[in-house]
Design an enzyme around this catalytic site. Structure first.
Site, PDB file in Angstrom:
ATOM      1  NE  ARG A  56     -14.503 -16.538 -28.227  1.00 38.32           N
ATOM      2  CZ  ARG A  56     -14.328 -15.524 -29.055  1.00 38.32           C
ATOM      3  NH1 ARG A  56     -13.733 -15.704 -30.204  1.00 38.32           N
ATOM      4  NH2 ARG A  56     -14.730 -14.314 -28.712  1.00 38.32           N
ATOM      5  CB  VAL A  64     -19.653 -12.972 -29.763  1.00 37.16           C
ATOM      6  CG1 VAL A  64     -20.435 -13.874 -28.848  1.00 37.16           C
ATOM      7  CG2 VAL A  64     -18.295 -12.668 -29.199  1.00 37.16           C
ATOM      8  CE  LYS A  83     -24.648  -9.683  -2.067  1.00 41.04           C
ATOM      9  NZ  LYS A  83     -24.192 -11.050  -1.873  1.00 41.04           N
ATOM     10  CD  GLU A 115     -15.056  -9.813  -2.241  1.00 39.29           C
ATOM     11  OE1 GLU A 115     -15.519 -10.851  -2.714  1.00 39.29           O
ATOM     12  OE2 GLU A 115     -14.491  -8.942  -2.931  1.00 39.29           O
ATOM     13  CG  ASP A 168     -14.632  -5.990  -8.914  1.00 38.81           C
ATOM     14  OD1 ASP A 168     -15.421  -6.370  -9.804  1.00 38.81           O
ATOM     15  OD2 ASP A 168     -14.248  -6.734  -7.987  1.00 38.81           O
ATOM     16  CG  HIS A 174     -21.398  -4.672  -5.746  1.00 42.68           C
ATOM     17  ND1 HIS A 174     -22.354  -4.958  -6.681  1.00 42.68           N
ATOM     18  CD2 HIS A 174     -20.390  -5.555  -5.985  1.00 42.68           C
ATOM     19  CE1 HIS A 174     -21.943  -5.969  -7.445  1.00 42.68           C
ATOM     20  NE2 HIS A 174     -20.747  -6.339  -7.038  1.00 42.68           N
ATOM     21  CE  LYS A 216     -19.174 -13.361   1.262  1.00 43.12           C
ATOM     22  NZ  LYS A 216     -18.843 -12.638   0.053  1.00 43.12           N
TER      23      LYS A 216
HETATM   24  C1  BG6 Z   1     -18.502  -9.047  -7.848  1.00 43.78           C
HETATM   25  C2  BG6 Z   1     -17.067  -8.629  -7.953  1.00 43.78           C
HETATM   26  O1  BG6 Z   1     -19.333  -8.117  -8.484  1.00 43.78           O
HETATM   27  O2  BG6 Z   1     -18.870  -9.133  -6.466  1.00 43.78           O
HETATM   28  C3  BG6 Z   1     -16.167  -9.612  -7.213  1.00 43.78           C
HETATM   29  O3  BG6 Z   1     -16.687  -8.579  -9.322  1.00 43.78           O
HETATM   30  C4  BG6 Z   1     -16.644  -9.783  -5.787  1.00 43.78           C
HETATM   31  O4  BG6 Z   1     -14.806  -9.172  -7.227  1.00 43.78           O
HETATM   32  C5  BG6 Z   1     -18.139 -10.101  -5.730  1.00 43.78           C
HETATM   33  O5  BG6 Z   1     -15.902 -10.862  -5.217  1.00 43.78           O
HETATM   34  C6  BG6 Z   1     -18.644 -10.077  -4.307  1.00 43.78           C
HETATM   35  O6  BG6 Z   1     -19.971 -10.545  -4.269  1.00 43.78           O
HETATM   36  P1  BG6 Z   1     -20.593 -11.211  -2.949  1.00 43.78           P
HETATM   37  O7  BG6 Z   1     -22.005 -11.472  -3.320  1.00 43.78           O
HETATM   38  O8  BG6 Z   1     -19.783 -12.449  -2.694  1.00 43.78           O
HETATM   39  O9  BG6 Z   1     -20.423 -10.193  -1.862  1.00 43.78           O
END
Ligand code: BG6
Length: 491
Positions: free
Chosen positions: A54, A98, A185, A219, A238, A243, A348
């Site tokens: 933008r 957009v 991954k 995390e 999220d 995931h 993590k």
């Molecule tokens: C993203 C989320 O899809 O995945 C984030 O929106 C998260 O909030 C991230 O931190 C984690 O990904 P990774 O690869 O660091 O485990």
């Protein structure tokens, strides 16, 4: 893992067109991934990258943005100044609002005829419909085009369906790449090989030989600068909707007949459709929501969620979820799947723990920690597979203690590992759909998650507090303890 392409794809030059080219995702993930793909000669000859934003930037200003905001995210030892300069030479910057149909004419002028256009929509999902409509209106979508849709795809089932409907008016399903970077991954792809490339686990991979499955994606970071997005979204949307459910699918799916995209996705879909829908009673008993309060992570004091910038003082967004899911099919009847994810946790770690059934009858006393056989698949930070066995404790008498058969994948394979985004971008360019979500999969995932979101709303309960730097609220451990189970760090 190589998989077949969906359709014969002539080797056309590539125009990679990135909407949200000046955004955070592009800067930190997409552009460094494209650089790596370029450096390893994985982009077609004659590729151009058109960054759309933008801001009223010149091309040089955009390249300056890349120097400052993307280059630091390229792995240091991979940075080669000559190759980086060549990479920059692939770029054009196109300013587009957009929402303004008239602006797309400039893109039509810049994009070359007779090329493969990959449109990467790294924008808010609310813009996907407008962007696709406008691209089609100026004639930029043809049978060679592909579109990549970033997550989250919608915020509930209806919004996901609406996006799928509108994108589907211009792109066939085989041209749509719904990205979930966990599927890119290395270790997640390796999970398929572990299951379907080794006969040893086949007969055991089912009830009653498996007692429980736990999937943790923890995390240690907080919400950082993403509070605006995160507060509307929460951990369930999220992380769990995409995931964690994708990991669950790969653990639980039946062997596909081949690695063709639809063969794999058909099996994942069956798993999603077999997930037992939760009633309000199930939600109260089998889900735990949490929100972090001030604490310390890695010895450093950190703020609580409510004190983060741009978080409303009365926010009820969950930064932690633990839940117990059930898959209603023959293979998994009565095997609990415990899923857990959270921000600002102790460390993590992403891992899958398969806990095998207790011995039918114990003739040898176990040691102080009374656990049986476990397969621990660690996805990050380390990539490893451990088979925890019970062995005889040295000394007189017969007493069992746990020991590990430990496979360190990073030592076993010392080659460079491509980042998830790099691998998935190459898949898009080569037309490989296996590691992308099909429409019905995505919608089935929403259909399972939505009643939980609704149930939480109806209950009026607030998320439980947990101190930053821990593994979540006490109720999460209690969820496990109820069935005589424990999260891996607690046992
Ligand atoms: C993203 C989320 O899809 O995945 C984030 O929106 C998260 O909030 C991230 O931190 C984690 O990904 P990774 O690869 O660091 O485990």
């Amino acid at each position: 893992m190589t998989t077949q392409t969906t359709h014969a794809s002539p080797d056309l030059p590539l125009d990679m067109i990135i909407f949200g080219g000046g955004g955070d995702l592009s800067a930190r993930k997409l552009l460094p991934a494209l650089y790596m793909a370029h450096q390893h000669c994985n982009l077609p000859a004659n590729t151009r990258i058109l960054a759309i934003g933008r801001k009223n930037w010149t091309r040089d200003e955009y390249l300056g943005f890349m120097e400052e905001h993307s280059k630091p995210f390229v792995e240091h030892k991979a940075l080669d100044p000559v190759s980086w300069d060549k990479f920059l030479s692939l770029f054009e910057y196109v300013r587009i609002d957009v929402d303004s149909a008239a602006d797309y004419a400039c893109l039509a002028e810049v994009s070359r005829p007779g090329v493969r256009r990959v449109f990467y929509l790294a924008t808010a999902p609310a813009l996907f419909t407008t962007i696709c409509d406008n691209l089609a209106a100026v004639g930029l979508v043809d049978e060679h085009s592909r579109v990549v849709l970033e997550k989250p795809l919608g915020h509930d089932l209806a919004s996901a369906q609406a996006i799928n409907n509108s994108v589907g008016q211009h792109f066939a399903e085989t041209q749509i790449y719904r990205i979930d970077h966990y599927l890119g991954k290395e270790t997640v792809q390796n999970l398929m090989v572990l299951r379907f490339g080794n006969a040893i686990f086949g007969p055991l991979w089912q009830a009653p030989y498996i007692k429980s499955v736990q999937i943790t994606v923890a995390e240690n970071v907080g919400v950082g600068s993403r509070a605006g997005f995160y507060d509307e979204t929460g951990a369930l949307r999220d992380m769990v909707q995409n995931h964690l459910l994708q990991l669950l699918c790969i653990v639980a799916m039946e062997p596909p007949v081949s690695l063709d995209p639809d063969a794999v996705r058909d099996e994942k879909l069956k798993v999603l459709r077999s997930l037992r829908r939760m009633t309000d009673e199930d939600i109260a008993r089998d889900t735990v929501r949490g929100q972090y309060t001030a604490g310390a992570v890695g010895g450093e004091p950190v703020k609580g969620y409510l004190q983060e910038d741009n978080v409303p003082a009365d926010s009820r967004a969950e930064t932690f979820v633990a839940l117990r899911a059930h898959i209603n099919n023959w293979r998994w009847a009565n095997v609990p799947f415990y899923l857990r994810t959270g921000k600002r946790m102790q460390k993590k770690v992403s891992e899958i723990v398969i806990e095998f059934a207790d011995l039918p009858f114990a003739i040898i006393p176990a040691g102080p920690r009374n656990y049986g056989n476990r397969l621990v698949i660690q996805l990050q930070p380390a990539e490893s597979i451990q088979l925890q066995m019970l062995a005889k404790e040295p000394g007189s008498g017969l007493k069992m203690l746990p020991v590990n058969l430990n496979l360190d994948l990073e030592q076993a394979f010392t080659e460079r590992r491509a980042e998830a985004y790099e691998r998935l971008l190459i898949d898009v360019v080569r037309g490989r759909l296996t590691h992308f979500m099909r429409r019905d999969e995505l919608e089935a995932a929403w259909a399972w998650v939505e009643p939980i979101i609704e149930g939480w709303k109806r209950s009026g309960d607030k998320p439980r507090n947990y101190t930053a730097g821990t593994f979540g609220p006490a109720a999460s451990s209690a969820l496990m303890a109820r069935e005589n189970n424990a999260w891996s760090e607690e046992s």
